[in-house]
Design an enzyme around this catalytic site. Structure first.
Site: not given
Length: 260
Positions: A7, A98
């Protein structure tokens, strides 16, 4: 050879403190079987902060949804896994903030094993959340109603609402509304239905769900945040039918899914 995912977080857009918070959250939660594993490997390049996670070979849920939604039995197989991941987070005082199709990773194309991911917005329960400049279909109404300068104390019920929207979406292939606010006609219909407290008065596409599933959605999507169930309460509905025996033919209005 071990395949991993990296990431990358651009330094110009991400302060180091934000990177460290997300990496720390990801690392502390990765022991749960339905949360993506984060390795103890983090570094930086000239442009990015980087940490390493397990690969999700089948992508995420948004790649699996078609306009008619997924098979009920398939959904019932992975939804408890998402619930378990949320319960794990909530029991440790964390709010994901989220929950959406993009952040449910697939370890196989049959969706038999899924993992919750992306903890960039995750914060501790009770943290003050500011008004957002935009809303998405998963955003709870108490967040949508915030005015500029307002703040809301984070609570797991925010994730439960998003979980309910996600469940509707995977079952139907469309969002229930664009935004959980009074100007959205689809949301207004849903809010009217809840205030009538009559499961038989389901509007529009909600008619395709069984009475048991309608009650499940009422529990997940209670307009009053304090009345929402917990994520794990969905387990009491898994062995009940979710699809109406004779869904109505005229289900024309829908909100098309798009990547957010």
């Amino acid at each position: 050879m071990l395949l991993v995912a990296m990431k990358l977080m651009n330094k110009e857009k991400t302060p180091m403190d934000n990177f460290l918070v997300e990496y720390g959250m990801s690392l502390s939660l990765s022991g749960h079987p339905n949360i993506i594993e984060t390795h103890e490997i983090a570094f930086q390049t000239s442009n990015d902060y980087v940490f390493v996670q397990k690969v999700a070979p089948a992508g995420n849920l948004i790649h699996s949804i078609v306009k008619v939604g997924l098979n009920e039995d398939l959904v019932k197989g992975f939804v408890p896994q998402v619930a378990s991941a949320l319960d794990f987070m909530h029991s440790r005082g964390m709010v994901h903030r989220d929950i959406k199709l993009d952040n449910i990773l697939l370890m196989d194309i049959e969706c038999k094993e899924v993992k919750l991911a992306d903890f960039g917005l995750t914060r501790l329960r009770g943290t003050q959340a500011p008004c957002m400049a935009w809303s998405i279909p998963y955003t709870a109404p108490e967040l949508c109603s915030l005015k500029e300068g307002d703040q809301l104390l984070l609570h797991p019920s925010i994730d439960v609402w998003a979980f309910g929207v996600l469940l509707y979406t995977v079952m139907t292939g469309s969002f229930p509304w664009e935004e959980a606010g009074g100007h959205d006609p689809m949301y207004r219909e849903f809010a009217w239905w809840q205030t009538k407290k009559d499961l038989t008065l389901a509007p529009g596409k909600w008619q395709q769900f069984s009475m048991e599933a309608r009650q499940m959605f009422w529990d997940l999507l209670a307009l009053n945040a304090s009345e929402r169930c917990s994520a794990m309460d969905i387990l009491k509905y898994v062995h009940l039918p979710w699809t109406a025996k004779m869904p109505p033919e005229n289900l024309t209005r829908k909100t098309v899914i798009h990547v957010i």
